[in-house]
Design a protein around this motif. Sequence first.
Motif, short mmCIF file in Angstrom:
data_model
loop_
_atom_site.label_atom_id
_atom_site.label_comp_id
_atom_site.label_asym_id
_atom_site.label_seq_id
_atom_site.Cartn_x
_atom_site.Cartn_y
_atom_site.Cartn_z
N ASN A 1 -58.76 -18.51 58.92
CA ASN A 1 -59.00 -18.97 57.54
C ASN A 1 -59.70 -20.31 57.60
N VAL A 2 -60.54 -20.54 56.61
CA VAL A 2 -61.20 -21.85 56.52
C VAL A 2 -60.99 -22.39 55.11
N VAL A 3 -60.55 -23.64 55.01
CA VAL A 3 -60.53 -24.30 53.70
C VAL A 3 -61.74 -25.23 53.70
N GLY A 4 -62.48 -25.21 52.59
CA GLY A 4 -63.68 -26.03 52.56
C GLY A 4 -64.02 -26.52 51.17
N LEU A 5 -65.06 -27.33 51.12
CA LEU A 5 -65.51 -27.91 49.85
C LEU A 5 -67.03 -28.03 49.89
N GLY A 6 -67.67 -27.44 48.88
CA GLY A 6 -69.13 -27.54 48.77
C GLY A 6 -69.49 -28.42 47.59
N ASP A 7 -70.62 -29.15 47.70
CA ASP A 7 -70.98 -30.08 46.63
C ASP A 7 -71.84 -29.47 45.53
N GLY A 8 -72.12 -28.16 45.65
CA GLY A 8 -72.92 -27.48 44.63
C GLY A 8 -74.41 -27.60 44.89
N LYS A 9 -74.77 -28.35 45.94
CA LYS A 9 -76.20 -28.50 46.27
C LYS A 9 -76.49 -27.91 47.65
N GLY A 10 -75.50 -27.25 48.22
CA GLY A 10 -75.69 -26.64 49.53
C GLY A 10 -75.14 -27.45 50.69
N ASN A 11 -74.49 -28.56 50.38
CA ASN A 11 -73.94 -29.40 51.45
C ASN A 11 -72.44 -29.17 51.65
N THR A 12 -72.04 -29.18 52.91
CA THR A 12 -70.62 -29.06 53.24
C THR A 12 -69.99 -30.45 53.17
N ILE A 13 -69.01 -30.60 52.32
CA ILE A 13 -68.31 -31.89 52.21
C ILE A 13 -67.10 -31.88 53.14
N ALA A 14 -66.47 -30.71 53.27
CA ALA A 14 -65.30 -30.61 54.15
C ALA A 14 -65.14 -29.16 54.59
N ALA A 15 -64.61 -28.97 55.79
CA ALA A 15 -64.30 -27.62 56.28
C ALA A 15 -63.31 -27.73 57.43
N VAL A 16 -62.18 -27.06 57.30
CA VAL A 16 -61.17 -27.07 58.36
C VAL A 16 -60.70 -25.62 58.60
N PRO A 17 -60.92 -25.10 59.81
CA PRO A 17 -60.45 -23.74 60.12
C PRO A 17 -59.02 -23.74 60.66
N MET A 18 -58.34 -22.65 60.38
CA MET A 18 -56.92 -22.54 60.77
C MET A 18 -56.63 -21.13 61.26
N LYS A 19 -55.72 -21.05 62.22
CA LYS A 19 -55.22 -19.75 62.67
C LYS A 19 -53.77 -19.67 62.24
N THR B 1 -69.39 -21.07 57.98
CA THR B 1 -68.95 -21.76 56.76
C THR B 1 -70.10 -22.56 56.17
N ASP B 2 -70.83 -23.28 57.02
CA ASP B 2 -72.00 -24.04 56.55
C ASP B 2 -73.03 -23.11 55.92
N LYS B 3 -73.23 -21.95 56.57
CA LYS B 3 -74.20 -20.99 56.06
C LYS B 3 -73.78 -20.48 54.68
N PHE B 4 -72.47 -20.21 54.55
CA PHE B 4 -71.93 -19.74 53.26
C PHE B 4 -72.19 -20.79 52.17
N ILE B 5 -71.91 -22.05 52.48
CA ILE B 5 -72.07 -23.11 51.47
C ILE B 5 -73.55 -23.33 51.16
N LYS B 6 -74.36 -23.35 52.20
CA LYS B 6 -75.79 -23.61 52.01
C LYS B 6 -76.44 -22.49 51.22
N SER B 7 -76.12 -21.27 51.59
CA SER B 7 -76.78 -20.13 50.96
C SER B 7 -76.33 -19.92 49.51
N THR B 8 -75.04 -20.16 49.25
CA THR B 8 -74.53 -19.92 47.88
C THR B 8 -74.60 -21.18 47.03
#
Lengths: 81, 349
Positions: B210-228, B253-260
């Motif tokens: 699982n990954v918890v993350g935060l996108g800024d709405g412009k395609g940038n990753t502000i935070a991302a932490v993966p967990m098992k 995760t970066d690709k997901f944020i950037k693309s969406t």
Amino acid sequence: MKLKDNVKINDSGFIFNSTTGESFSLNPIGIEIMNLIKNGKPYNEIKKIILEKYQTEESVFEKDFEDFTGILKTFSLIDNN
Amino acid sequence: MSAKKKVTVAVTGLNAIDSPGPGVSVIRALKESKFYNPRIIGLSYESLEPGIYMHDLVDKTYQIPYPSAGTESLMKRLDYINKEEKLNAIIPNFDAELYGFMKLEKKLRSKKIKMFLPAFDQFEARQKINLNSFGEKHKLNVPRSKSIGSVDDIEKLHYDFTYPIVVKGKYYDANIAYNAGQTKSYFNKISAKWGLPVIIQQFVNGSEFNVVGLGDGKGNTIAAVPMKKLFITDKGKAWAGITVKDNELLKMTDKFIKSTKWRGGFELELMKTGDGKFYILEINPRIPAWVYLAVGAGQNIPEALLKLALEDKVEPYKSYKVGKLFVRYSYDLIVDLKEFETISAFGEL
């Protein structure tokens, strides 16, 4: 044989694979062998060190070593070569 | 050191139960903010949500209407709460309520109440029923899935799927079926509880991350932490987990944020197959309950989300501590009848 970069082992024999999140515990002989692997010792040198230190047959060592490294490979803790 | 900025933030998801809402974790994170000094307003749906009674975390709680009551009644209630509390921001934490809050975002902004939510098209595109086209559009691996509306469709599933398959509810619930008979049984159970359609997804064998993350709405990753997940409850919820480092996972995760151009918090549920390929199983459009692990690992995601909402400067997190664990526990709060009575009768405490 090489310990994977993402695998950390501490003095108490606790192994942590930072990619999978899995952790394992080793017994004392496991720690000893794992440290030899970690220090880049080749198979023949590990065999020599263990056979000099412990009273055991070469064939027994070879079998146990193969079992042990087989497990390490199964859990992706060492490289396959 | 300058004084912390005082803000009043309303937070939902106070149901810290065995299938916990994220609210209490979000509040803990905000309370530990080095930038904000928050007054926390809890927004609850039921009188027994544990967060209501956690007075060291929640300063005041108001009940709000269920999403089924519609946005008009939610707005009316929020107007009342705002009059009392002068809210600066709201952090909604439930999938089911997000749509209503998204609809009210503009109106709330005009009243100086800020949120940082996904856009409507982002919210819709990642729905389980749209996951196939979402994967195709953004070139992200997703398991083949199909929505079905009738038991009759089950007999034809073997043309497109290989058993086992996963039978999923529109919003919640997932069961692995090994044959058509089991699929029918799960279809009936899930459709009775969550309605139609029921989603059929190809089972992917591997390790779940699982990954918890935060996108800024412009395609940038502000935070991302993966967990098992290390320990799972019978409801499939993580009761213990550990942060991991997998560059492929972070790249995806970066690709997901950037693309969406994802806007807001999210959780990715992924499966890593034996050949090292990641598949996105689900995209939850909000912060998950285990977010406090990310805080412990060095990324205060709720604080960063609040900064984005309030347009305060936010720096993207670049690292986190690998090998940090969370172990959840349950705790019996002792509550005076008077408090239960007050929240039940007056809708605020």
